[in-house]
Every structure is written in structure tokens, then in C-alpha cells.
Motif scaffolding. Structure first.
Motif, PDB file in Angstrom:
ATOM      1  N   ALA A  48       0.845  -1.197   0.000  1.00  0.00           N
ATOM      2  CA  ALA A  48       0.000   0.000   0.000  1.00  0.00           C
ATOM      3  C   ALA A  48       0.877   1.242   0.000  1.00  0.00           C
ATOM      4  CB  ALA A  48      -0.905   0.000   1.229  1.00  0.00           C
ATOM      5  N   LEU A  49       0.396   2.289  -0.641  1.00  0.00           N
ATOM      6  CA  LEU A  49       1.115   3.558  -0.671  1.00  0.00           C
ATOM      7  C   LEU A  49       0.986   4.200   0.709  1.00  0.00           C
ATOM      8  CD1 LEU A  49       2.667   5.474  -2.576  1.00  0.00           C
ATOM      9  CD2 LEU A  49       0.481   6.600  -3.044  1.00  0.00           C
ATOM     10  N   SER A  50       2.098   4.361   1.407  1.00  0.00           N
ATOM     11  CA  SER A  50       2.055   4.833   2.784  1.00  0.00           C
ATOM     12  C   SER A  50       2.093   6.350   2.855  1.00  0.00           C
ATOM     13  CB  SER A  50       3.241   4.266   3.576  1.00  0.00           C
ATOM     14  OG  SER A  50       4.454   4.846   3.120  1.00  0.00           O
ATOM     15  N   PRO A  51       1.521   6.927   3.922  1.00  0.00           N
ATOM     16  CA  PRO A  51       1.613   8.383   4.112  1.00  0.00           C
ATOM     17  C   PRO A  51       3.050   8.877   4.149  1.00  0.00           C
ATOM     18  CG  PRO A  51      -0.044   7.448   5.581  1.00  0.00           C
ATOM     19  CD  PRO A  51       0.668   6.283   4.936  1.00  0.00           C
ATOM     20  N   ARG A  52       3.954   8.076   4.710  1.00  0.00           N
ATOM     21  CA  ARG A  52       5.360   8.484   4.770  1.00  0.00           C
ATOM     22  C   ARG A  52       5.949   8.612   3.369  1.00  0.00           C
ATOM     23  NH1 ARG A  52       9.287   5.020   8.539  1.00  0.00           N
ATOM     24  NH2 ARG A  52       7.820   5.918  10.051  1.00  0.00           N
ATOM     25  N   ALA A  53       5.641   7.666   2.487  1.00  0.00           N
ATOM     26  CA  ALA A  53       6.151   7.724   1.114  1.00  0.00           C
ATOM     27  C   ALA A  53       5.570   8.919   0.371  1.00  0.00           C
ATOM     28  CB  ALA A  53       5.821   6.424   0.381  1.00  0.00           C
ATOM     29  N   VAL A  54       4.287   9.162   0.544  1.00  0.00           N
ATOM     30  CA  VAL A  54       3.648  10.301  -0.115  1.00  0.00           C
ATOM     31  C   VAL A  54       4.282  11.603   0.350  1.00  0.00           C
ATOM     32  CG1 VAL A  54       1.490  11.608  -0.304  1.00  0.00           C
ATOM     33  CG2 VAL A  54       1.464   9.116  -0.523  1.00  0.00           C
ATOM     34  N   ALA A  55       4.492  11.738   1.668  1.00  0.00           N
ATOM     35  CA  ALA A  55       5.104  12.954   2.202  1.00  0.00           C
ATOM     36  C   ALA A  55       6.530  13.117   1.683  1.00  0.00           C
ATOM     37  CB  ALA A  55       5.092  12.917   3.729  1.00  0.00           C
ATOM     38  N   ALA A  56       7.304  12.025   1.664  1.00  0.00           N
ATOM     39  CA  ALA A  56       8.704  12.103   1.242  1.00  0.00           C
ATOM     40  C   ALA A  56       8.834  12.550  -0.210  1.00  0.00           C
ATOM     41  CB  ALA A  56       9.377  10.743   1.441  1.00  0.00           C
ATOM     42  N   ARG A  57       8.026  11.970  -1.110  1.00  0.00           N
ATOM     43  CA  ARG A  57       8.170  12.312  -2.536  1.00  0.00           C
ATOM     44  C   ARG A  57       7.720  13.736  -2.813  1.00  0.00           C
ATOM     45  NH1 ARG A  57       4.467  11.926  -6.389  1.00  0.00           N
ATOM     46  NH2 ARG A  57       5.977  10.990  -7.787  1.00  0.00           N
ATOM     47  N   ASN A  58       6.792  14.267  -2.019  1.00  0.00           N
ATOM     48  CA  ASN A  58       6.289  15.606  -2.283  1.00  0.00           C
ATOM     49  C   ASN A  58       7.086  16.697  -1.583  1.00  0.00           C
ATOM     50  OD1 ASN A  58       3.917  15.285  -4.098  1.00  0.00           O
ATOM     51  ND2 ASN A  58       3.239  13.922  -2.479  1.00  0.00           N
ATOM     52  N   VAL A  59       7.595  16.421  -0.394  1.00  0.00           N
ATOM     53  CA  VAL A  59       8.474  17.389   0.262  1.00  0.00           C
ATOM     54  C   VAL A  59       9.764  17.537  -0.547  1.00  0.00           C
ATOM     55  CG1 VAL A  59       9.875  17.818   2.318  1.00  0.00           C
ATOM     56  CG2 VAL A  59       7.503  17.060   2.561  1.00  0.00           C
ATOM     57  N   THR A  60      10.250  16.431  -1.104  1.00  0.00           N
ATOM     58  CA  THR A  60      11.469  16.474  -1.902  1.00  0.00           C
ATOM     59  C   THR A  60      11.286  17.341  -3.141  1.00  0.00           C
ATOM     60  OG1 THR A  60      11.941  14.231  -1.154  1.00  0.00           O
ATOM     61  CG2 THR A  60      13.245  15.045  -2.994  1.00  0.00           C
ATOM     62  N   ARG A  61      10.055  17.418  -3.662  1.00  0.00           N
ATOM     63  CA  ARG A  61       9.808  18.258  -4.838  1.00  0.00           C
ATOM     64  C   ARG A  61      10.147  19.727  -4.577  1.00  0.00           C
ATOM     65  NH1 ARG A  61       4.979  16.975  -5.705  1.00  0.00           N
ATOM     66  NH2 ARG A  61       5.118  15.531  -7.472  1.00  0.00           N
ATOM     67  N   GLU A  62      10.024  20.152  -3.322  1.00  0.00           N
ATOM     68  CA  GLU A  62      10.385  21.523  -2.971  1.00  0.00           C
ATOM     69  C   GLU A  62      11.859  21.778  -3.295  1.00  0.00           C
ATOM     70  OE1 GLU A  62       8.636  24.170  -1.672  1.00  0.00           O
ATOM     71  OE2 GLU A  62       6.853  22.995  -2.120  1.00  0.00           O
ATOM     72  N   ILE A  63      12.710  20.799  -2.965  1.00  0.00           N
ATOM     73  CA  ILE A  63      14.144  20.945  -3.222  1.00  0.00           C
ATOM     74  C   ILE A  63      14.448  20.768  -4.700  1.00  0.00           C
ATOM     75  CG2 ILE A  63      16.424  20.010  -2.665  1.00  0.00           C
ATOM     76  CD1 ILE A  63      15.234  19.072   0.006  1.00  0.00           C
ATOM     77  N   GLU A  64      13.740  19.847  -5.346  1.00  0.00           N
ATOM     78  CA  GLU A  64      14.009  19.549  -6.752  1.00  0.00           C
ATOM     79  C   GLU A  64      13.595  20.685  -7.689  1.00  0.00           C
ATOM     80  OE1 GLU A  64      12.989  15.407  -8.091  1.00  0.00           O
ATOM     81  OE2 GLU A  64      11.968  15.399  -6.174  1.00  0.00           O
TER      82      GLU A  64
END
Length: 290
Positions: free
Chosen positions: A106-122
Motif C-alpha cells: 500500500a502507498l504509505s503516508p510516509r512515502a507520499v510525504a517524502a516524494r512531495n516534500v522532496t519536490r520543494e528541493i528539486e
């Protein structure tokens, strides 16, 4: 699902069923992001005139207010939609894309948060540096900062072009893929087959799974009865029997039991959906029971 073999990947679900997914193409991902950004930037654009009218001296700081509003919209927007819509945002839904776990879970909240917070840096941090450059810095330093931000943005934005799985840095960290999410048709003939054994299932035994598991079970039942498929069916049957605590009952035939469990589960989920209880997968089903 039709697709180029180079873009297809096999994922083993927690139930032991291998399913084939197709990676999203770059154009669809770019289009989905543009739609999402149009929504994110559109809200401040609509709200700014009202804020300027209601706030004294706001006209002079309109640009700063715009950046602040978009900053507080970006991460919550992506995270909230991907959690609520099982890996989709409005843009991904338009282009039929979905974020999924690379391990088949299952897609976890932690994975969702990690991929989207990283977009700020990217993306957003270098983009902000390009749009807002300090006026009190000399022109040479100003140009150097802009050039560094442009290189930074290009490296991270183009990253999916240079790896075979089309992963952003955020996907690498979060353990996710962006894949095509064509609607899976739950074909009627499987659920309308007359029961051969007449197994009876209680609501509690059907409550343990959701739509995702129903779709996986349908894919398995539609596969040709090769030796590998028969072995997989036996393994899935064993997992289901343990999950629904069937151990104390009579022995079962894997083909007929799985077919009848599929039909009963489908009817159960459709009834639940009519009552507004749409269970995406077994994790959501467990949360509803808790």
C-alpha cells in the motif's frame, strides 16, 4: 494492458500475485504536473485581488503574498490528494496516472510525504531563486546565482529521462513509481458464474479486503491455467484462508473457492459503495473495522 515491454514492470503484491504495471510516459507526467500547478497558482491569483482590496498597503507586497500563498498550498495539495485518491492528484487523474509503491504494498503516508516534500528541493526552490533575485547584490553575483539555480533545476527536472524506471529523486527516496492507471473493468461474467460448491461467507470474512485486492484476484482468475498460475492460486488461497480464519472448516478446492469468494467480495463491496463506504484496499478495510 498493451504497452512497450521496456516500460513494463512486474510487481509482486503482498498476496503473492505478480501483476504487470506500465510506467507513465514523460509527456503525461509533465501534463499532469502542469494541471496541478495551474490549480495551485490559480487559487492565489484569484484570491490576491480580494486580499489587496481588504488589506491596507497590500498592493506593494502583492508579489510576496503570492509566493507565500503558493508555498503553503503546494505540499498540502499534493500530499492530501495522493493520500485521499490513492496516489492521484487532479492532473494525474486527467492523464490516468497513479503513484504506487515499488514493492507492491500500500502507498504509505510516509512515502507520499517524502516524494512531495522532496519536490520543494528539486523544483520549487531553484524556481523561486530564478523568479526572486536580491536587488542589493551586484549584477555579477546575481547572474551567477541565477545560472546555478537554472542548472540545479535542469538536473533534477530531467532526472527521470536518465534512469530506466523514470524516477524522480523523490520517487527514489520514497520507493515509488508513477504508472499508468487505466481503469480496470471488473467483468461481469466472473461474478455471474454459477457457484459450483456453494461456499458461504460472512460479512466479517468479506470485510478484510478492498477494491485493490478484488482487482488482483480478478487478474489471477483470468490467467490461463499454467503450472505457475495454479501454484499461485494455491498460494493465494492459503493466504485468504488464513486471513479470514477458515482453518477449522472443510477442505476447499482452490479454483471454485477463489471464484466464489471473488463473486461474494464483489457483491459485498458494491453494496458497501452504495452506502458511501468505498474501501480502496485491505489497509483501508482494516482501518474501517478498527
Amino acid at each position: 494492458m498493451a504497452g512497450n515491454a521496456s516500460t513494463q514492470r512486474s510487481v509482486l503484491t503482498p498476496e503473492g500475485v505478480p501483476i504487470v504495471i506500465e510506467l507513465a510516459d514523460h509527456g503525461a507526467r509533465a501534463g499532469a504536473l502542469l494541471i496541478d500547478l495551474a490549480i495551485i497558482f490559480g487559487i492565489p491569483i484569484i484570491a490576491l485581488p480580494l486580499l489587496i482590496l481588504l488589506t491596507p498597503f497590500a498592493g506593494g507586497i502583492a508579489g510576496a503574498m503570492f509566493l507565500i500563498l503558493t508555498f503553503f498550498l503546494r505540499c498540502p495539495f499534493f500530499i492530501a490528494f495522493e493520500l485521499r485518491w490513492q496516489g492521484q492528484t487532479p492532473g494525474k487523474r486527467v492523464f490516468k496516472l497513479r503513484v504506487v509503491d515499488r514493492q507492491g504494498g500500500a502507498l504509505s503516508p510516509r512515502a507520499v510525504a517524502a516524494r512531495n516534500v522532496t519536490r520543494e528541493i528539486e523544483v520549487f526552490m531553484p524556481a523561486t531563486l530564478l523568479m526572486v533575485r536580491p536587488s542589493d547584490i551586484g549584477s555579477g553575483m546575481d547572474t551567477m546565482l541565477a545560472l546555478m539555480a537554472l542548472v540545479w533545476l535542469a538536473i533534477f527536472t530531467l532526472m527521470p529521462l536518465f534512469n530506466r524506471d523514470r524516477l524522480r529523486i523523490g520517487d527514489m527516496i520514497a520507493g515509488t513509481w508513477v504508472v499508468r492507471a487505466e481503469p480496470v473493468a471488473l467483468l461481469q461474467d466472473l461474478s455471474r458464474k454459477p457457484p459450483s460448491r456453494g461456499y458461504r461467507f460472512t460479512a466479517a470474512e468479506l470485510d478484510v479486503y478492498g477494491i485493490a485486492e478484488l482487482q488482483v484476484l480478478e487478474r489471477l482468475l483470468r490467467q490461463p491455467n499454467t503450472r505457475n498460475t495454479l501454484d499461485t492460486k494455491k498460494d493465494v488461497l492459503a493466504r485468504i484462508l488464513v486471513k479470514i480464519d477458515w482453518d477449522a472448516r472443510e477442505a476447499v478446492d482452490s479454483e471454485s473457492f477463489l471464484s466464489e469468494y471473488y463473486a461474494a467480495l464483489r457483491a459485498h463491496l458494491e453494496q458497501r459503495a452504495l452506502l458511501g463506504d468505498r474501501r480502496a484496499d485491505k489497509h483501508e478495510a482494516a482501518a474501517r473495522r478498527a
